[in-house]
Design a protein around this motif. Structure first.
Motif, PDB file in Angstrom:
ATOM      1  N   ALA A 188       0.827  -1.208   0.000  1.00 20.28           N
ATOM      2  CA  ALA A 188       0.000   0.000   0.000  1.00 20.28           C
ATOM      3  C   ALA A 188       0.858   1.253   0.000  1.00 20.28           C
ATOM      4  N   LEU A 189       1.924   1.257   0.808  1.00 22.34           N
ATOM      5  CA  LEU A 189       2.816   2.414   0.866  1.00 22.34           C
ATOM      6  C   LEU A 189       3.483   2.671  -0.475  1.00 22.34           C
ATOM      7  N   THR A 190       3.865   1.590  -1.163  1.00 21.31           N
ATOM      8  CA  THR A 190       4.496   1.725  -2.477  1.00 21.31           C
ATOM      9  C   THR A 190       3.535   2.335  -3.476  1.00 21.31           C
ATOM     10  N   VAL A 191       2.290   1.860  -3.504  1.00 26.88           N
ATOM     11  CA  VAL A 191       1.290   2.406  -4.419  1.00 26.88           C
ATOM     12  C   VAL A 191       1.022   3.872  -4.112  1.00 26.88           C
ATOM     13  N   LEU A 192       0.912   4.201  -2.832  1.00 29.91           N
ATOM     14  CA  LEU A 192       0.673   5.591  -2.446  1.00 29.91           C
ATOM     15  C   LEU A 192       1.799   6.499  -2.924  1.00 29.91           C
ATOM     16  N   ARG A 193       3.031   6.072  -2.710  1.00 28.43           N
ATOM     17  CA  ARG A 193       4.176   6.894  -3.089  1.00 28.43           C
ATOM     18  C   ARG A 193       4.309   7.011  -4.600  1.00 28.43           C
ATOM     19  N   ASP A 194       3.982   5.931  -5.326  1.00 32.55           N
ATOM     20  CA  ASP A 194       4.070   5.950  -6.790  1.00 32.55           C
ATOM     21  C   ASP A 194       2.955   6.779  -7.414  1.00 32.55           C
ATOM     22  N   THR A 195       1.824   6.903  -6.704  1.00 32.33           N
ATOM     23  CA  THR A 195       0.660   7.590  -7.272  1.00 32.33           C
ATOM     24  C   THR A 195       0.700   9.089  -7.032  1.00 32.33           C
ATOM     25  N   TRP A 196       1.039   9.502  -5.814  1.00 34.86           N
ATOM     26  CA  TRP A 196       0.985  10.927  -5.475  1.00 34.86           C
ATOM     27  C   TRP A 196       2.320  11.429  -4.954  1.00 34.86           C
ATOM     28  N   ASP A 197       2.819  12.498  -5.558  1.00 33.33           N
ATOM     29  CA  ASP A 197       3.965  13.163  -4.968  1.00 33.33           C
ATOM     30  C   ASP A 197       3.438  14.117  -3.891  1.00 33.33           C
ATOM     31  N   ARG A 198       4.356  14.742  -3.162  1.00 33.32           N
ATOM     32  CA  ARG A 198       3.944  15.569  -2.025  1.00 33.32           C
ATOM     33  C   ARG A 198       3.086  16.752  -2.461  1.00 33.32           C
ATOM     34  N   GLU A 199       3.453  17.378  -3.570  1.00 34.26           N
ATOM     35  CA  GLU A 199       2.720  18.556  -4.023  1.00 34.26           C
ATOM     36  C   GLU A 199       1.291  18.196  -4.405  1.00 34.26           C
ATOM     37  N   THR A 200       1.134  17.077  -5.134  1.00 34.97           N
ATOM     38  CA  THR A 200      -0.198  16.649  -5.551  1.00 34.97           C
ATOM     39  C   THR A 200      -1.058  16.324  -4.344  1.00 34.97           C
ATOM     40  N   LEU A 201      -0.505  15.565  -3.391  1.00 33.10           N
ATOM     41  CA  LEU A 201      -1.268  15.180  -2.209  1.00 33.10           C
ATOM     42  C   LEU A 201      -1.633  16.398  -1.371  1.00 33.10           C
ATOM     43  N   ALA A 202      -0.747  17.378  -1.330  1.00 31.42           N
ATOM     44  CA  ALA A 202      -1.029  18.601  -0.573  1.00 31.42           C
ATOM     45  C   ALA A 202      -2.202  19.353  -1.193  1.00 31.42           C
ATOM     46  N   GLN A 203      -2.242  19.421  -2.535  1.00 27.05           N
ATOM     47  CA  GLN A 203      -3.348  20.083  -3.210  1.00 27.05           C
ATOM     48  C   GLN A 203      -4.661  19.344  -2.991  1.00 27.05           C
ATOM     49  N   ILE A 204      -4.606  18.000  -3.081  1.00 25.40           N
ATOM     50  CA  ILE A 204      -5.811  17.204  -2.868  1.00 25.40           C
ATOM     51  C   ILE A 204      -6.339  17.418  -1.460  1.00 25.40           C
ATOM     52  N   ALA A 205      -5.429  17.464  -0.490  1.00 21.69           N
ATOM     53  CA  ALA A 205      -5.824  17.682   0.900  1.00 21.69           C
ATOM     54  C   ALA A 205      -6.495  19.042   1.079  1.00 21.69           C
ATOM     55  N   GLU A 206      -6.116  20.012   0.240  1.00 24.14           N
ATOM     56  CA  GLU A 206      -6.717  21.333   0.294  1.00 24.14           C
ATOM     57  C   GLU A 206      -8.078  21.374  -0.397  1.00 24.14           C
ATOM     58  N   GLY A 207      -8.401  20.309  -1.152  1.00 18.32           N
ATOM     59  CA  GLY A 207      -9.712  20.222  -1.789  1.00 18.32           C
ATOM     60  C   GLY A 207      -9.734  20.536  -3.268  1.00 18.32           C
ATOM     61  N   HIS A 208      -8.584  20.892  -3.833  1.00 15.22           N
ATOM     62  CA  HIS A 208      -8.546  21.232  -5.255  1.00 15.22           C
ATOM     63  C   HIS A 208      -7.230  20.750  -5.871  1.00 15.22           C
ATOM     64  N   LEU A 209      -7.309  20.328  -7.126  1.00 14.29           N
ATOM     65  CA  LEU A 209      -6.103  19.967  -7.866  1.00 14.29           C
ATOM     66  C   LEU A 209      -6.186  20.598  -9.246  1.00 14.29           C
ATOM     67  N   PHE A 210      -5.267  21.527  -9.534  1.00 14.39           N
ATOM     68  CA  PHE A 210      -5.246  22.191 -10.839  1.00 14.39           C
ATOM     69  C   PHE A 210      -4.257  21.468 -11.746  1.00 14.39           C
ATOM     70  N   VAL A 211      -4.746  21.054 -12.912  1.00 16.47           N
ATOM     71  CA  VAL A 211      -3.912  20.324 -13.868  1.00 16.47           C
ATOM     72  C   VAL A 211      -3.813  21.143 -15.148  1.00 16.47           C
ATOM     73  N   ARG A 212      -2.612  21.509 -15.520  1.00 17.11           N
ATOM     74  CA  ARG A 212      -2.403  22.346 -16.695  1.00 17.11           C
ATOM     75  C   ARG A 212      -2.622  21.567 -17.992  1.00 17.11           C
ATOM     76  N   ASP A 213      -2.982  22.298 -19.041  1.00 18.86           N
ATOM     77  CA  ASP A 213      -3.212  21.680 -20.349  1.00 18.86           C
ATOM     78  C   ASP A 213      -1.993  20.905 -20.829  1.00 18.86           C
ATOM     79  N   SER A 214      -0.811  21.456 -20.588  1.00 20.95           N
ATOM     80  CA  SER A 214       0.412  20.805 -21.063  1.00 20.95           C
ATOM     81  C   SER A 214       0.569  19.419 -20.449  1.00 20.95           C
ATOM     82  N   VAL A 215       0.211  19.289 -19.173  1.00 25.47           N
ATOM     83  CA  VAL A 215       0.304  17.996 -18.486  1.00 25.47           C
ATOM     84  C   VAL A 215      -0.700  17.015 -19.062  1.00 25.47           C
ATOM     85  N   LEU A 216      -1.936  17.484 -19.285  1.00 23.74           N
ATOM     86  CA  LEU A 216      -2.971  16.619 -19.840  1.00 23.74           C
ATOM     87  C   LEU A 216      -2.653  16.211 -21.276  1.00 23.74           C
ATOM     88  N   ASN A 217      -2.152  17.146 -22.066  1.00 26.31           N
ATOM     89  CA  ASN A 217      -1.818  16.824 -23.458  1.00 26.31           C
ATOM     90  C   ASN A 217      -0.701  15.790 -23.540  1.00 26.31           C
TER      91      ASN A 217
END
Length: 243
Positions: free
Chosen positions: A31-60
């Protein structure tokens, strides 16, 4: 200088069942491995705040990886606008050349056993529904991957087109992912992250998120992560990879 350690502290340390601690870490390692592979600290911090902004460049970039080279679609580029519009330009084989779509995200949800997206196409140049289904399935998966980790895109997602609305159901493919197959103290990791909606903004898409972590899992994670804290060498290596 010799530092004397109080006998009480020595006794407490000696009484710790370090074998049990190691076994607990071993049990929770998947479980710890999956968690670490899925979310980096910045992403998890944003999710914890209730919002995650994903730029077009990342999605493309994610969409490009999910297209492959065997199908009719050669390239998909999305562009988000401040008025809520999501524009798509799709380059295909010679038969259709270019497909241009413009619309809005009506719903984007992952809560419990419901995981789906609804798009409203407001301006269209659609040669057939088959291509539109394929396009929106890949776009949806690329968005979900940013929040849920790698997904298997070998099979086509259930897509239903009703008039100018496109319904994409990604629950089964999410349930088959590492996040969906991994549990922590009896709770599926995929159930700990909820997506409540998505808003198209200038330059990217903001997802409304919610961390749904049971209290017993929170406490266990604190204890296990405390014992499984990365070494200084690991921290340095991790920071080096990100720079």
């Amino acid at each position: 200088m010799v530092i004397e350690i109080p006998a009480q502290v020595i006794e407490q340390v000696q009484n710790i069942d370090w074998g049990s601690v190691r076994e607990a870490v071993k049990d929770y390692q998947p479980a710890l491995t999956v968690l670490r592979d899925t979310w980096d600290r910045e992403t998890l911090a944003q999710i914890a705040e209730g919002h995650l902004f994903v730029r077009d460049s990342v999605l493309n970039e994610a969409i490009a990886k999910n297209i492959g080279t065997d199908g009719t679609i050669r390239k998909i580029v999305l562009r988000s606008h401040g008025n809520g519009r999501l524009d798509l330009t799709c380059t295909t084989s010679k038969k259709y050349k270019t497909i241009e779509l413009s619309g809005t995200i009506e719903e984007f949800v992952h809560v419990g056993d419901k995981s789906y997206a609804v798009y409203r196409v407001r301006e269209k140049n659609i040669p057939n529904h088959g291509l539109v289904s394929w396009i929106f399935s890949r776009i949806s998966l690329s968005m979900v991957e940013r929040m849920m980790g790698h997904l298997d895109v070998s099979d086509r997602l259930p897509v239903d087109i009703r008039g100018n609305k496109v319904y994409v159901d990604f629950h089964e493919v999410l349930a088959a992912s590492k996040l969906g197959q991994t549990q922590f103290r009896g709770h599926k990791l995929m159930d700990m992250i909820e997506i409540e909606g998505a808003e198209v903004r200038e330059g990217g898409i903001q997802f409304d998120m919610n961390l749904n972590v049971p209290d017993d899992v929170k406490e266990t994670l604190r204890e296990v992560l405390r014992e499984h804290r990365p070494s200084a060498a690991e921290e340095s290596s991790e920071e080096g990879e990100k720079t």
